[in-house]
Design a protein around this motif. Sequence first.
Motif, PDB file in Angstrom:
ATOM      1  N   THR A 193       0.843  -1.200   0.000  1.00  0.00           N
ATOM      2  CA  THR A 193       0.000   0.000   0.000  1.00  0.00           C
ATOM      3  C   THR A 193       0.877   1.248   0.000  1.00  0.00           C
ATOM      4  O   THR A 193       1.984   1.228   0.534  1.00  0.00           O
ATOM      5  CB  THR A 193      -0.941   0.057   1.222  1.00  0.00           C
ATOM      6  OG1 THR A 193      -1.769   1.239   1.141  1.00  0.00           O
ATOM      7  CG2 THR A 193      -0.171   0.100   2.524  1.00  0.00           C
ATOM      8  N   GLY A 194       0.341   2.325  -0.577  1.00  0.00           N
ATOM      9  CA  GLY A 194       1.025   3.608  -0.493  1.00  0.00           C
ATOM     10  C   GLY A 194       0.556   4.421   0.700  1.00  0.00           C
ATOM     11  O   GLY A 194       1.092   5.500   0.977  1.00  0.00           O
ATOM     12  N   ALA A 195      -0.452   3.917   1.415  1.00  0.00           N
ATOM     13  CA  ALA A 195      -0.975   4.617   2.589  1.00  0.00           C
ATOM     14  C   ALA A 195       0.072   4.612   3.699  1.00  0.00           C
ATOM     15  O   ALA A 195       0.797   3.639   3.888  1.00  0.00           O
ATOM     16  CB  ALA A 195      -2.255   3.958   3.073  1.00  0.00           C
ATOM     17  N   CYS A 196       0.130   5.729   4.435  1.00  0.00           N
ATOM     18  CA  CYS A 196       1.118   5.854   5.511  1.00  0.00           C
ATOM     19  C   CYS A 196       0.617   6.874   6.531  1.00  0.00           C
ATOM     20  O   CYS A 196       0.030   7.900   6.147  1.00  0.00           O
ATOM     21  CB  CYS A 196       2.464   6.303   4.942  1.00  0.00           C
ATOM     22  SG  CYS A 196       3.805   6.360   6.170  1.00  0.00           S
TER      23      CYS A 196
ATOM     24  N   ASP B 281       4.045  11.788   6.888  1.00  0.00           N
ATOM     25  CA  ASP B 281       4.321  12.524   5.651  1.00  0.00           C
ATOM     26  C   ASP B 281       5.738  13.095   5.751  1.00  0.00           C
ATOM     27  O   ASP B 281       5.930  14.287   5.928  1.00  0.00           O
ATOM     28  CB  ASP B 281       3.290  13.639   5.456  1.00  0.00           C
ATOM     29  CG  ASP B 281       3.478  14.364   4.123  1.00  0.00           C
ATOM     30  OD1 ASP B 281       4.080  13.757   3.199  1.00  0.00           O
ATOM     31  OD2 ASP B 281       3.033  15.514   4.004  1.00  0.00           O
TER      32      ASP B 281
ATOM     33  N   CYS C 100      10.521  11.522   1.830  1.00  0.00           N
ATOM     34  CA  CYS C 100       9.912  10.323   1.255  1.00  0.00           C
ATOM     35  C   CYS C 100      10.061  10.325  -0.270  1.00  0.00           C
ATOM     36  O   CYS C 100       9.646  11.275  -0.938  1.00  0.00           O
ATOM     37  CB  CYS C 100       8.440  10.232   1.624  1.00  0.00           C
ATOM     38  SG  CYS C 100       7.624   8.756   0.941  1.00  0.00           S
TER      39      CYS C 100
ATOM     40  N   LEU D  76       8.640   8.261  -2.434  1.00  0.00           N
ATOM     41  CA  LEU D  76       7.564   7.502  -3.079  1.00  0.00           C
ATOM     42  C   LEU D  76       6.989   8.262  -4.271  1.00  0.00           C
ATOM     43  O   LEU D  76       6.662   9.445  -4.178  1.00  0.00           O
ATOM     44  CB  LEU D  76       6.455   7.228  -2.060  1.00  0.00           C
ATOM     45  CG  LEU D  76       5.464   6.127  -2.407  1.00  0.00           C
ATOM     46  CD1 LEU D  76       6.167   4.794  -2.554  1.00  0.00           C
ATOM     47  CD2 LEU D  76       4.375   6.055  -1.326  1.00  0.00           C
TER      48      LEU D  76
ATOM     49  N   LYS E 221       1.394   6.495  -4.357  1.00  0.00           N
ATOM     50  CA  LYS E 221       0.933   7.124  -3.128  1.00  0.00           C
ATOM     51  C   LYS E 221      -0.500   6.750  -2.783  1.00  0.00           C
ATOM     52  O   LYS E 221      -0.968   7.013  -1.685  1.00  0.00           O
ATOM     53  CB  LYS E 221       1.090   8.647  -3.222  1.00  0.00           C
ATOM     54  CG  LYS E 221       2.540   9.094  -3.077  1.00  0.00           C
ATOM     55  CD  LYS E 221       2.665  10.579  -2.866  1.00  0.00           C
ATOM     56  CE  LYS E 221       4.118  10.963  -2.563  1.00  0.00           C
ATOM     57  NZ  LYS E 221       4.301  12.412  -2.344  1.00  0.00           N
TER      58      LYS E 221
ATOM     59  N   ASP F 246      -3.736   3.729  -2.629  1.00  0.00           N
ATOM     60  CA  ASP F 246      -3.855   2.404  -2.022  1.00  0.00           C
ATOM     61  C   ASP F 246      -3.720   1.347  -3.112  1.00  0.00           C
ATOM     62  O   ASP F 246      -4.704   0.777  -3.580  1.00  0.00           O
ATOM     63  CB  ASP F 246      -5.191   2.272  -1.298  1.00  0.00           C
ATOM     64  CG  ASP F 246      -5.266   1.009  -0.462  1.00  0.00           C
ATOM     65  OD1 ASP F 246      -4.198   0.474  -0.100  1.00  0.00           O
ATOM     66  OD2 ASP F 246      -6.387   0.554  -0.178  1.00  0.00           O
TER      67      ASP F 246
ATOM     68  N   GLY G 133       6.083  -0.063   1.578  1.00  0.00           N
ATOM     69  CA  GLY G 133       4.983   0.833   1.265  1.00  0.00           C
ATOM     70  C   GLY G 133       5.514   2.243   1.060  1.00  0.00           C
ATOM     71  O   GLY G 133       6.674   2.397   0.652  1.00  0.00           O
ATOM     72  N   GLY G 134       4.741   3.228   1.406  1.00  0.00           N
ATOM     73  CA  GLY G 134       3.808   3.410   2.492  1.00  0.00           C
ATOM     74  C   GLY G 134       4.216   2.670   3.746  1.00  0.00           C
ATOM     75  O   GLY G 134       5.349   2.358   3.976  1.00  0.00           O
ATOM     76  N   ASP G 135       3.230   2.401   4.545  1.00  0.00           N
ATOM     77  CA  ASP G 135       3.422   1.546   5.711  1.00  0.00           C
ATOM     78  C   ASP G 135       2.537   0.323   5.535  1.00  0.00           C
ATOM     79  O   ASP G 135       1.304   0.444   5.547  1.00  0.00           O
ATOM     80  CB  ASP G 135       3.050   2.290   6.996  1.00  0.00           C
ATOM     81  CG  ASP G 135       3.433   1.528   8.252  1.00  0.00           C
ATOM     82  OD1 ASP G 135       3.508   0.285   8.183  1.00  0.00           O
ATOM     83  OD2 ASP G 135       3.640   2.158   9.298  1.00  0.00           O
TER      84      ASP G 135
END
Length: 361
Positions: A33-36, A39, A43, A45, A50, A52, A83-85
């Motif tokens: 996932t790009g969700a985190c 911020d 980063c 990414l 970025k 989901d 990810g993300g996380d």
Amino acid sequence: MVRETPYFSYAVGELPRGCQLCVRGEKLVLFTTGACPRDCFYCPLSEKRKGDVVYANERPVKTVDEAIEEAKIQEAKGAGVTGGDPLARLDRTAEYIRALKEAFGEGFHVHLYTTGALATKKALERLYDAGLDEIRFHPDLFNPNSRLFEVEIRNIRNAFDFDWDVGGEIPSIPGQFERMKWYAEFLDKLGAKFLNVNELEFSETNLRALIDRGYKPISNESAAITGSLELGLKLLEWGGENTSLSYHLCTAKLKDAVQLRNRLRRMAKNVARPYMEVTEEGTLRFGIAEYDDLDELYTLLVEGAEVPEEWLYVNRERGRVEMPEGVAVELADAIEGDVRFFIVEEYPTFDRLEVERVPLP
């Protein structure tokens, strides 16, 4: 005590198992996932990741089976979950880890990166039960007054209740030596095995934030940040004398010249068609012909130029006819008109990124 590895990186002690496989190109990169919850200004990414989304290497995937197929193409011996996380989509992440373990066996080594913000005792138990072998924490170290930092530090302690390898992974940010030392000492007191330090690099998404903070590239040809490598080495020298942790300083050169190339080589031999040459760098090299009407072009090549059909492949998605390099060279010299011939090199990845295109006269 600090030694240079054969992979253009630096180490104190033994490389983590995840790194040992990664530098040999044997780790599937599983982006769940790009969700985190954070911020971070540094980063790297990309914009397309970025959201989901899920990727296995460069391949967007919708199902576990697609990730397993990508691992087979790579002949992967493990996976790095990132990810993300990944804990922002815990159910999904645990499902993929468990499926990979079931598909390839317990010896398939899986490590995971997380901020720690979501690493509750129950979340960690889910990951452990799914088969996770190694967990790496990257707390909001460079913003210690953030609301998440205290939570992350508390959650990191929870990880030591499980029988897996625990370590840290942070960027080497010039001016942050004291914070990096503090984290190394914190991990050491808990009994962690390692701390990985990554050379900081510019990307399309962090470029403005890094420039605004005064960071500069080491040269016009490199995305690495001036002073990042030197700071990482300083930490390794200090850590080797003052802690019992193992350290690995992962350089920009390792990622580009070693890890990626080794992964491409493993993939290339499994996806190359008979007319493709696998280069030393792991790219696919072959000839192509382009024309407005592919069917007309194919007929011209087979019936007009008498090229054996088994030497040709009509790639309608890319709008071209593919063939051995030598055939393209001969045809370019023999066929006149609007047919265009090129020698191309592509990555053997799902997106087949083109890295070189040479027009033939």
